[in-house]
Design an enzyme around this catalytic site. Structure first.
Site, PDB file in Angstrom:
ATOM      1  CB  VAL A 155     -10.339  45.049  15.082  1.00  0.00           C
ATOM      2  CG1 VAL A 155     -11.060  46.476  15.161  1.00  0.00           C
ATOM      3  CG2 VAL A 155     -11.150  44.291  14.437  1.00  0.00           C
ATOM      4  CE1 TYR A 156      -4.730  48.660  21.028  1.00  0.00           C
ATOM      5  CE2 TYR A 156      -2.898  47.285  20.170  1.00  0.00           C
ATOM      6  CZ  TYR A 156      -3.395  48.181  21.091  1.00  0.00           C
ATOM      7  OH  TYR A 156      -2.331  48.946  21.889  1.00  0.00           O
ATOM      8  CB  ALA A 157      -2.815  45.184  14.729  1.00  0.00           C
ATOM      9  CB  ALA A 158      -6.584  47.345  11.696  1.00  0.00           C
ATOM     10  CB  THR A 159      -7.132  51.288  15.423  1.00  0.00           C
ATOM     11  OG1 THR A 159      -6.350  50.461  16.539  1.00  0.00           O
ATOM     12  CG2 THR A 159      -8.466  50.504  15.327  1.00  0.00           C
TER      13      THR A 159
END
Length: 248
Positions: A155-159
């Site tokens: 999720v962090y990388a997706a943001t």
């Protein structure tokens, strides 16, 4: 950039009370910018940094704003313009990290990561697009995890992947104003955000993932931002610079 030679160019650095953001604020102040040290909750840290930079001959103030709130970001720009007359540089540094497999991320964590990392950056970009002086600079902080795609960082990388996409598009939308929009994507960097909760063995392994065989430092990242914010970086636009020692 601000072409009035009697005035310092003005930079807002979000989430700059500590870590990479504080290093960026310090570097830009050293470069001659008047720096707005934005913070959400760490008032004492932000004001201490502003006092230290001022004592060293720089110009710095601390201003509170939760970047996930668009009205707070508007007020941040309002206060900066009231103090300095305008804004030349925005560094969207504020962000949070939460590590978990995608299957274990609950809605509250997902929403908070999106609210701060993605919407917070969007709020800053939107306000800067409307209010930056011509010739200005927008620098967004991404992550090299967009490329490495390590487990538990989903999720962090997706943001941050979304931030990179918006970076490229906004650089085109600001055609004709000589404003550049770029992103800096650090690799593993020795900050509290990175080191917290990691075993020494994991930190050592990650420090060896790049050919230089060390973690980055906040100063390493600040140097790249400094270049992009300067006149020397004026021909770099719509790009993502992966500041990671050659990891990927």
């Amino acid at each position: 950039m601000n072409t009035q030679t009697n005035l310092r160019p003005v930079a807002i650095v979000t989430g700059s009370s500590r870590g990479i953001g504080a290093a960026i604020a310090e570097r830009l102040a050293t470069d001659g910018h008047a720096v707005v040290i934005n913070y959400a909750g760490r008032r004492d840290d932000a004001e201490a940094l502003a006092s230290r930079l001022t004592a060293l001959g720089g110009e710095a103030i601390a201003l509170q704003a939760d970047v996930s709130d668009p009205h707070a970001v508007q007020r941040l720009f309002d206060a900066t313009e009231a103090r300095y007359g305008g804004v030349d540089v925005l560094v969207n540094n504020a962000g949070i990290m939460h590590l978990a497999p995608i299957a274990e991320v609950d809605d509250a964590v997902f929403d908070r990561l999106v609210a701060i990392n993605l919407k917070g950056t969007f709020n800053g970009m939107r306000e800067a697009a409307r209010r930056l002086r011509d010739g200005g600079r927008i620098v967004n902080l991404s992550t090299s995890l967009v490329g490495t795609k390590l487990e538990t960082y989903g999720v962090y990388a997706a943001t941050k992947a979304a931030v990179e996409t918006m970076t490229a598009i906004l650089s085109k939308e600001l055609r004709g104003r000589s404003i550049t929009v770029n992103a800096v994507a650090p690799g593993p960097t020795a900050t509290d955000l990175f080191l917290e909760g990691k075993a020494p063995e994991l930190i050592d392994r990650m420090s060896r993932m790049n050919p230089l065989e060390r973690l980055g430092t906040p100063a390493d990242i600040a140097a790249v931002v400094s270049f992009l914010a300067s006149s020397q970086g004026g021909w770099i636009n719509g790009q993502v610079i992966r500041a990671n020692g050659g990891m990927v």
